[in-house]
Motif scaffolding. Structure first.
Motif, PDB file in Angstrom:
ATOM      1  N   GLU A  63     -64.233  48.390 -83.491  1.00 15.55           N
ATOM      2  CA  GLU A  63     -65.270  48.284 -84.506  1.00 15.55           C
ATOM      3  C   GLU A  63     -65.158  49.456 -85.475  1.00 15.55           C
ATOM      4  OE1 GLU A  63     -68.917  48.136 -82.322  1.00 15.55           O
ATOM      5  OE2 GLU A  63     -68.478  46.186 -81.413  1.00 15.55           O
ATOM      6  N   LYS A  64     -64.830  49.160 -86.722  1.00 17.14           N
ATOM      7  CA  LYS A  64     -64.662  50.188 -87.749  1.00 17.14           C
ATOM      8  C   LYS A  64     -63.702  51.283 -87.288  1.00 17.14           C
ATOM      9  CE  LYS A  64     -69.222  49.393 -89.788  1.00 17.14           C
ATOM     10  NZ  LYS A  64     -70.547  49.987 -90.166  1.00 17.14           N
ATOM     11  N   ASN A  65     -62.596  50.838 -86.732  1.00 11.32           N
ATOM     12  CA  ASN A  65     -61.519  51.726 -86.278  1.00 11.32           C
ATOM     13  C   ASN A  65     -61.954  52.622 -85.111  1.00 11.32           C
ATOM     14  OD1 ASN A  65     -58.748  52.041 -86.781  1.00 11.32           O
ATOM     15  ND2 ASN A  65     -59.072  54.028 -87.767  1.00 11.32           N
ATOM     16  N   THR A  66     -62.951  52.183 -84.359  1.00 13.39           N
ATOM     17  CA  THR A  66     -63.439  52.903 -83.186  1.00 13.39           C
ATOM     18  C   THR A  66     -63.380  51.980 -81.975  1.00 13.39           C
ATOM     19  OG1 THR A  66     -64.937  54.290 -84.500  1.00 13.39           O
ATOM     20  CG2 THR A  66     -65.405  54.108 -82.150  1.00 13.39           C
ATOM     21  N   THR A  67     -62.820  52.462 -80.865  1.00 16.44           N
ATOM     22  CA  THR A  67     -62.725  51.651 -79.646  1.00 16.44           C
ATOM     23  C   THR A  67     -64.033  51.739 -78.883  1.00 16.44           C
ATOM     24  OG1 THR A  67     -60.372  52.187 -79.541  1.00 16.44           O
ATOM     25  CG2 THR A  67     -61.353  51.176 -77.596  1.00 16.44           C
ATOM     26  N   VAL A  68     -64.595  50.582 -78.545  1.00 14.65           N
ATOM     27  CA  VAL A  68     -65.936  50.505 -77.960  1.00 14.65           C
ATOM     28  C   VAL A  68     -65.898  49.695 -76.675  1.00 14.65           C
ATOM     29  CG1 VAL A  68     -68.300  49.669 -78.315  1.00 14.65           C
ATOM     30  CG2 VAL A  68     -67.039  50.689 -80.221  1.00 14.65           C
ATOM     31  N   ARG A  69     -66.674  50.149 -75.688  1.00 14.18           N
ATOM     32  CA  ARG A  69     -66.882  49.404 -74.446  1.00 14.18           C
ATOM     33  C   ARG A  69     -68.384  49.151 -74.310  1.00 14.18           C
ATOM     34  NH1 ARG A  69     -64.999  46.554 -69.728  1.00 14.18           N
ATOM     35  NH2 ARG A  69     -66.664  46.762 -68.203  1.00 14.18           N
ATOM     36  N   TYR A  70     -68.760  47.913 -74.039  1.00 18.10           N
ATOM     37  CA  TYR A  70     -70.162  47.588 -73.836  1.00 18.10           C
ATOM     38  C   TYR A  70     -70.452  47.492 -72.341  1.00 18.10           C
ATOM     39  CZ  TYR A  70     -70.839  46.625 -78.792  1.00 18.10           C
ATOM     40  OH  TYR A  70     -70.935  46.752 -80.158  1.00 18.10           O
ATOM     41  N   SER A  71     -71.516  48.181 -71.896  1.00 13.85           N
ATOM     42  CA  SER A  71     -72.014  47.977 -70.542  1.00 13.85           C
ATOM     43  C   SER A  71     -73.170  47.000 -70.644  1.00 13.85           C
ATOM     44  CB  SER A  71     -72.454  49.307 -69.919  1.00 13.85           C
ATOM     45  OG  SER A  71     -73.603  49.801 -70.578  1.00 13.85           O
ATOM     46  N   ASP A  72     -73.960  46.870 -69.588  1.00 11.50           N
ATOM     47  CA  ASP A  72     -75.049  45.896 -69.604  1.00 11.50           C
ATOM     48  C   ASP A  72     -76.060  46.192 -70.709  1.00 11.50           C
ATOM     49  OD1 ASP A  72     -73.917  44.589 -67.507  1.00 11.50           O
ATOM     50  OD2 ASP A  72     -75.157  45.539 -65.972  1.00 11.50           O
ATOM     51  N   THR A  73     -76.338  47.480 -70.966  1.00 11.20           N
ATOM     52  CA  THR A  73     -77.374  47.835 -71.930  1.00 11.20           C
ATOM     53  C   THR A  73     -76.917  48.839 -72.979  1.00 11.20           C
ATOM     54  OG1 THR A  73     -78.195  49.581 -70.465  1.00 11.20           O
ATOM     55  CG2 THR A  73     -79.226  47.411 -70.265  1.00 11.20           C
ATOM     56  N   SER A  92     -81.528  57.521 -70.013  1.00 14.14           N
ATOM     57  CA  SER A  92     -81.274  58.412 -68.884  1.00 14.14           C
ATOM     58  C   SER A  92     -80.406  57.699 -67.854  1.00 14.14           C
ATOM     59  CB  SER A  92     -82.599  58.829 -68.242  1.00 14.14           C
ATOM     60  OG  SER A  92     -82.391  59.752 -67.208  1.00 14.14           O
ATOM     61  N   PHE A  93     -79.466  58.422 -67.249  1.00 14.07           N
ATOM     62  CA  PHE A  93     -78.533  57.871 -66.266  1.00 14.07           C
ATOM     63  C   PHE A  93     -77.696  56.744 -66.852  1.00 14.07           C
ATOM     64  CE2 PHE A  93     -79.496  60.179 -62.556  1.00 14.07           C
ATOM     65  CZ  PHE A  93     -80.854  60.420 -62.541  1.00 14.07           C
ATOM     66  N   LEU A  94     -77.562  56.718 -68.201  1.00 12.39           N
ATOM     67  CA  LEU A  94     -76.975  55.565 -68.852  1.00 12.39           C
ATOM     68  C   LEU A  94     -75.590  55.216 -68.328  1.00 12.39           C
ATOM     69  CD1 LEU A  94     -75.459  56.484 -72.306  1.00 12.39           C
ATOM     70  CD2 LEU A  94     -76.170  58.206 -70.677  1.00 12.39           C
ATOM     71  N   SER A  95     -74.780  56.221 -67.959  1.00 12.08           N
ATOM     72  CA  SER A  95     -73.373  55.937 -67.700  1.00 12.08           C
ATOM     73  C   SER A  95     -72.964  56.082 -66.244  1.00 12.08           C
ATOM     74  CB  SER A  95     -72.496  56.848 -68.578  1.00 12.08           C
ATOM     75  OG  SER A  95     -72.677  56.537 -69.922  1.00 12.08           O
ATOM     76  N   LEU A  96     -73.950  56.103 -65.338  1.00 11.67           N
ATOM     77  CA  LEU A  96     -73.591  56.150 -63.929  1.00 11.67           C
ATOM     78  C   LEU A  96     -73.015  54.813 -63.475  1.00 11.67           C
ATOM     79  CD1 LEU A  96     -76.540  58.138 -62.340  1.00 11.67           C
ATOM     80  CD2 LEU A  96     -74.209  58.902 -62.702  1.00 11.67           C
ATOM     81  N   TYR A  97     -73.336  53.748 -64.197  1.00 12.49           N
ATOM     82  CA  TYR A  97     -72.806  52.438 -63.823  1.00 12.49           C
ATOM     83  C   TYR A  97     -72.216  51.756 -65.051  1.00 12.49           C
ATOM     84  CZ  TYR A  97     -72.491  47.560 -62.567  1.00 12.49           C
ATOM     85  OH  TYR A  97     -72.026  46.286 -62.364  1.00 12.49           O
ATOM     86  N   VAL A  98     -70.948  51.515 -65.005  1.00 13.11           N
ATOM     87  CA  VAL A  98     -70.266  50.720 -66.013  1.00 13.11           C
ATOM     88  C   VAL A  98     -69.469  49.675 -65.244  1.00 13.11           C
ATOM     89  CG1 VAL A  98     -68.608  50.688 -67.894  1.00 13.11           C
ATOM     90  CG2 VAL A  98     -70.128  52.657 -67.621  1.00 13.11           C
ATOM     91  N   PRO A  99     -69.749  48.378 -65.451  1.00 17.16           N
ATOM     92  CA  PRO A  99     -69.075  47.334 -64.670  1.00 17.16           C
ATOM     93  C   PRO A  99     -67.564  47.486 -64.653  1.00 17.16           C
ATOM     94  CG  PRO A  99     -70.815  46.389 -66.027  1.00 17.16           C
ATOM     95  CD  PRO A  99     -70.694  47.831 -66.442  1.00 17.16           C
ATOM     96  N   SER A 100     -66.971  47.293 -63.463  1.00 11.09           N
ATOM     97  CA  SER A 100     -65.518  47.301 -63.215  1.00 11.09           C
ATOM     98  C   SER A 100     -64.917  48.701 -63.133  1.00 11.09           C
ATOM     99  CB  SER A 100     -64.753  46.493 -64.280  1.00 11.09           C
ATOM    100  OG  SER A 100     -65.244  45.175 -64.354  1.00 11.09           O
TER     101      SER A 100
END
Length: 270
Positions: A68-78, A112-120
């Motif tokens: 997206e706009k020359n930026t690599t992005v990963r989406y988690s659940d939220t 808060s704790f946003l990145s403790l869980y990223v699927p896979s």
């Protein structure tokens, strides 16, 4: 120790499935694209990763990324996470919440704790934590790092939707922060994982902690959860070009992975 007749039946079925799936494991599948993709600062995007617009045979849907706009992005659940780097040799990916702007120390993660869980992915246990607190009274401990002028207590309270008004804001950092480390007049507002590889050791300011957050957090894919194995562990050859087989822990289960776990959980020992 004795097994019920039902348990004997399930064990026999399991042995039969194992026999079949060992054969299935020998059926190799090519899973690499002819040419890796790239986006912005990430020059190589290859298995298990794929970009959303890549051909269907490229990478695995469980590890899909977006450009997206020359930026690599990963989406988690939220959350929307920016990919800072991918290390294929160590099987790690470094992600940062898109709410954190590298050169703006007043920015915070979206949750808060946003990145403790990223699927896979698996959270790297070597990461540390930054704890944001707001306090009614000025803290007496040198372990409390003042967040001003970047942030004040109002910024933290607005971020956490806390109903209490507090006048001072600080951060605590480390891997083993306990509830007893928080002074009585203070309240935890936000907890953010941060990479231990860029952790400030002494004479730290809040700018050092913000740099840690903007650096990102390491996650690993020590094992790959691939689509072909219905969400179970996938084993590949050394250069990740061929799928060798599907496993539940150390048991080959092939296309029968979905049956394997329920059967094991139902086996009763008397």
């Amino acid at each position: 120790m004795s097994l019920s007749s039902a348990a004997y039946g399930r064990i026999i079925l399991l042995l039969f499935l194992l026999t079949i799936t060992r054969c299935n494991a020998n059926t190799k599948k090519t899973i690499q694209c002819e040419k890796p993709s790239s986006c912005g600062d990430i020059p190589k995007i290859s298995y298990p990763f794929r970009l959303h617009d890549d051909p269907k045979n490229c990478g695995d849907p469980n590890y899909e990324l977006f450009c997206e706009k020359n930026t690599t992005v990963r989406y988690s659940d939220t959350d929307r996470l920016i990919v800072r780097s991918i290390d294929y040799e160590n099987r790690t990916i470094r992600l940062v919440d898109d709410g954190i702007q590298k050169n703006n120390c007043s920015t915070l993660p979206s949750d808060s704790f946003l990145s403790l869980y990223v699927p896979s992915f698996q959270f790297d246990s070597s990461n540390s934590y930054i704890v944001f607190v707001s306090c009614q009274n000025q803290a007496n401990s040198s372990n409390y790092i003042d967040t001003s002028p970047c942030l004040n207590a109002t910024d933290l309270v607005n971020n956490s939707k806390s109903p209490q008004k507090r006048r001072h804001s600080y951060v605590l950092a480390g891997k083993n922060i306990k509830g007893s480390d928080v002074e009585d007049s203070c309240q935890v507002e936000l907890v953010v994982p941060s990479s231990s590889s860029v952790q400030c050791q002494k004479n730290c300011s809040y700018l050092d902690f913000h740099r840690q957050m903007s650096f990102g957090i390491e996650f690993s894919w020590s094992y790959i959860v691939c689509e072909e194995c219905d969400g179970y562990e996938c084993y590949f050859n050394e250069n990740l070009t061929e799928l060798i087989g599907c496993f539940y822990f150390d048991y080959p289960c092939g296309s029968a992975c979905k049956l394997f776990l329920p059967l094991l959980s139902q086996t009763d020992v008397n």
